[in-house]
Motif scaffolding. Structure first.
Motif, PDB file in Angstrom:
ATOM      1  N   PHE A 195     -11.154  33.683  34.117  1.00 55.88           N
ATOM      2  CA  PHE A 195     -11.073  34.248  32.818  1.00 55.88           C
ATOM      3  C   PHE A 195     -12.370  33.793  31.890  1.00 55.88           C
ATOM      4  CE2 PHE A 195      -6.269  34.072  33.420  1.00 55.88           C
ATOM      5  CZ  PHE A 195      -5.994  35.253  33.300  1.00 55.88           C
ATOM      6  N   ARG A 196     -12.868  32.701  32.310  1.00 56.41           N
ATOM      7  CA  ARG A 196     -14.070  32.077  31.773  1.00 56.41           C
ATOM      8  C   ARG A 196     -15.162  32.960  32.034  1.00 56.41           C
ATOM      9  NH1 ARG A 196     -16.924  27.464  30.179  1.00 56.41           N
ATOM     10  NH2 ARG A 196     -15.251  25.872  30.912  1.00 56.41           N
ATOM     11  N   GLU A 197     -15.286  33.428  33.350  1.00 59.97           N
ATOM     12  CA  GLU A 197     -16.307  34.556  33.966  1.00 59.97           C
ATOM     13  C   GLU A 197     -16.170  35.570  33.175  1.00 59.97           C
ATOM     14  OE1 GLU A 197     -16.186  34.572  37.976  1.00 59.97           O
ATOM     15  OE2 GLU A 197     -16.742  32.429  38.234  1.00 59.97           O
ATOM     16  N   GLN A 198     -14.993  36.076  32.975  1.00 60.46           N
ATOM     17  CA  GLN A 198     -14.521  37.357  32.050  1.00 60.46           C
ATOM     18  C   GLN A 198     -14.583  37.284  30.671  1.00 60.46           C
ATOM     19  OE1 GLN A 198     -14.136  40.047  33.949  1.00 60.46           O
ATOM     20  NE2 GLN A 198     -14.582  38.821  35.569  1.00 60.46           N
ATOM     21  N   ALA A 199     -15.349  36.238  30.068  1.00 57.34           N
ATOM     22  CA  ALA A 199     -15.379  36.106  28.849  1.00 57.34           C
ATOM     23  C   ALA A 199     -14.176  36.150  27.969  1.00 57.34           C
ATOM     24  CB  ALA A 199     -16.650  36.984  28.015  1.00 57.34           C
ATOM     25  N   ASP A 200     -13.094  35.404  28.305  1.00 54.17           N
ATOM     26  CA  ASP A 200     -11.695  35.402  27.896  1.00 54.17           C
ATOM     27  C   ASP A 200     -11.461  33.991  27.746  1.00 54.17           C
ATOM     28  OD1 ASP A 200      -8.987  35.768  26.922  1.00 54.17           O
ATOM     29  OD2 ASP A 200      -8.709  36.893  28.994  1.00 54.17           O
ATOM     30  N   PRO A 201     -11.878  33.205  26.697  1.00 62.24           N
ATOM     31  CA  PRO A 201     -11.615  31.808  26.608  1.00 62.24           C
ATOM     32  C   PRO A 201     -10.126  31.461  26.154  1.00 62.24           C
ATOM     33  CG  PRO A 201     -12.819  32.584  24.691  1.00 62.24           C
ATOM     34  CD  PRO A 201     -12.828  33.677  25.493  1.00 62.24           C
ATOM     35  N   VAL A 202      -9.314  32.534  25.560  1.00 63.94           N
ATOM     36  CA  VAL A 202      -8.039  32.095  25.303  1.00 63.94           C
ATOM     37  C   VAL A 202      -7.369  31.886  26.408  1.00 63.94           C
ATOM     38  CG1 VAL A 202      -6.082  33.241  24.134  1.00 63.94           C
ATOM     39  CG2 VAL A 202      -8.111  33.203  23.000  1.00 63.94           C
TER      40      VAL A 202
END
Length: 94
Positions: free
Chosen positions: A54-61
């Motif tokens: 998720f971090r790599e996908q720019a999804d911090p939530v």
């Protein structure tokens, strides 16, 4: 707000990583409790991988949620005696 979210995401990723390094399975492998400990650890590691995805996908939530869930699996396992963990410090609530 975004900076706070990223700081929490970073902190919880580090917390989960450190907790995985510190948690040692207590029950012997091949026993029902040993299998439970292995499953708890597998869930924690899977959530760590998910969080990094998720971090790599720019999804911090969702990254923060995954890191938090992963740590919750380890913490719950420690509370019921599946893992030997440090009793002092910031990693576990036991």
């Amino acid at each position: 707000m975004t900076a706070d979210l990223h700081e929490k995401m970073d902190r919880y990723e580090g917390l989960l990583t450190e907790a995985l390094d510190e948690a040692e399975s207590v029950p012997p492998s091949g026993t029902p409790l040993g299998e439970a400990a292995a499953e708890y650890e597998e869930m924690a590691r899977s959530y760590l991988e998910d969080g990094r995805h998720f971090r790599e996908q720019a999804d911090p939530v969702n990254a923060l949620a995954a890191f938090s869930y992963g740590h919750a699996w380890l913490d719950a396992g420690a509370r019921i005696g599946l893992f030997d963990v440090p009793e002092s410090g910031h990693l576990f609530t036991v």
